[in-house]
Design a protein around this motif. Sequence first.
Motif, PDB file in Angstrom:
ATOM      1  N   CYS A  14       0.845  -1.209   0.000  1.00 44.08           N
ATOM      2  CA  CYS A  14       0.000   0.000   0.000  1.00 44.08           C
ATOM      3  C   CYS A  14       0.878   1.256   0.000  1.00 44.08           C
ATOM      4  O   CYS A  14       1.695   1.452   0.903  1.00 44.08           O
ATOM      5  N   ILE A  15       0.663   2.089  -1.004  1.00 47.63           N
ATOM      6  CA  ILE A  15       1.500   3.287  -1.169  1.00 47.63           C
ATOM      7  C   ILE A  15       1.328   4.260   0.002  1.00 47.63           C
ATOM      8  O   ILE A  15       2.295   4.899   0.442  1.00 47.63           O
ATOM      9  N   PHE A  16       0.111   4.363   0.558  1.00 44.69           N
ATOM     10  CA  PHE A  16      -0.097   5.298   1.669  1.00 44.69           C
ATOM     11  C   PHE A  16       0.469   4.736   2.974  1.00 44.69           C
ATOM     12  O   PHE A  16       0.890   5.513   3.841  1.00 44.69           O
ATOM     13  N   CYS A  17       0.492   3.413   3.138  1.00 46.54           N
ATOM     14  CA  CYS A  17       1.208   2.837   4.295  1.00 46.54           C
ATOM     15  C   CYS A  17       2.690   3.183   4.183  1.00 46.54           C
ATOM     16  O   CYS A  17       3.331   3.532   5.180  1.00 46.54           O
ATOM     17  N   LYS A  18       3.211   3.126   2.960  1.00 43.63           N
ATOM     18  CA  LYS A  18       4.636   3.448   2.765  1.00 43.63           C
ATOM     19  C   LYS A  18       4.905   4.924   3.035  1.00 43.63           C
ATOM     20  O   LYS A  18       5.939   5.274   3.605  1.00 43.63           O
ATOM     21  N   ILE A  19       3.976   5.785   2.663  1.00 48.47           N
ATOM     22  CA  ILE A  19       4.121   7.213   2.979  1.00 48.47           C
ATOM     23  C   ILE A  19       4.070   7.405   4.496  1.00 48.47           C
ATOM     24  O   ILE A  19       4.872   8.140   5.072  1.00 48.47           O
ATOM     25  N   ALA A  20       3.126   6.696   5.156  1.00 47.21           N
ATOM     26  CA  ALA A  20       2.995   6.808   6.614  1.00 47.21           C
ATOM     27  C   ALA A  20       4.265   6.343   7.319  1.00 47.21           C
ATOM     28  O   ALA A  20       4.665   6.901   8.350  1.00 47.21           O
ATOM     29  N   GLN A  21       4.910   5.337   6.754  1.00 48.74           N
ATOM     30  CA  GLN A  21       6.137   4.807   7.372  1.00 48.74           C
ATOM     31  C   GLN A  21       7.392   5.535   6.886  1.00 48.74           C
ATOM     32  O   GLN A  21       8.500   5.138   7.201  1.00 48.74           O
ATOM     33  N   LYS A  22       7.195   6.576   6.071  1.00 50.06           N
ATOM     34  CA  LYS A  22       8.283   7.405   5.516  1.00 50.06           C
ATOM     35  C   LYS A  22       9.218   6.598   4.617  1.00 50.06           C
ATOM     36  O   LYS A  22      10.380   6.924   4.448  1.00 50.06           O
ATOM     37  N   GLU A  23       8.687   5.527   4.059  1.00 49.45           N
ATOM     38  CA  GLU A  23       9.472   4.765   3.075  1.00 49.45           C
ATOM     39  C   GLU A  23       9.394   5.438   1.714  1.00 49.45           C
ATOM     40  O   GLU A  23      10.240   5.212   0.849  1.00 49.45           O
TER      41      GLU A  23
END
Length: 143
Positions: A4-13
């Motif tokens: 999930c792209i927004f999970c990655k944004i949330a995790q600062k990946e």
Amino acid sequence: MSDCIFCKIAQKEIQSFIIFESENFLVFLDIHPHSPGHCLLISKKHFETLEEMPTDYGKEFLEVTHKLILILKSALGTENFNFGVNNGSLAGQAIKHLHFHFMPRFANDGGGSMHSIVKNPPKENLEEIYNKIIKAKESLNLN
Ligand code: 5GP
Ligand code: ZN
């Protein structure tokens, strides 16, 4: 969720222009803004739709939205916003991680209101659709 792209944004990946962060929420600029300051508010935890987000997030969610509006008002010099969720694919949800759009509005910006999203009035009259909804409410015991 790993893909999930927004999970990655949330995790600062994945890099994003982060405007605000709280314990459970993150606000960042939409990569394809529909207006200056168009941003997205997400919960850091993955929920697909609004009804999946626990109600105990409510207070923090409202605190973040109030702060965000103050920040955007001050930064952009407008008091006018549309905010909303494309909840489900038929409603236009492309990213399956719940997100709230905040779109600052300006004079003569060519945009519409919530009413311009869809024009599909019910075939039933108001009383029929109302009765259907109340019956569902009662059978779900959600009084
Ligand atoms: P939806 O149609 O799902 O409500 O909107 C998804 C939004 O996410 C779109 O406005 C799109 O521009 C934005 N978006 C998609 N991928 C990215 C990304 O990688 N970074 C950022 N900042 N926004 C994204
Ligand atoms: Zn996610």
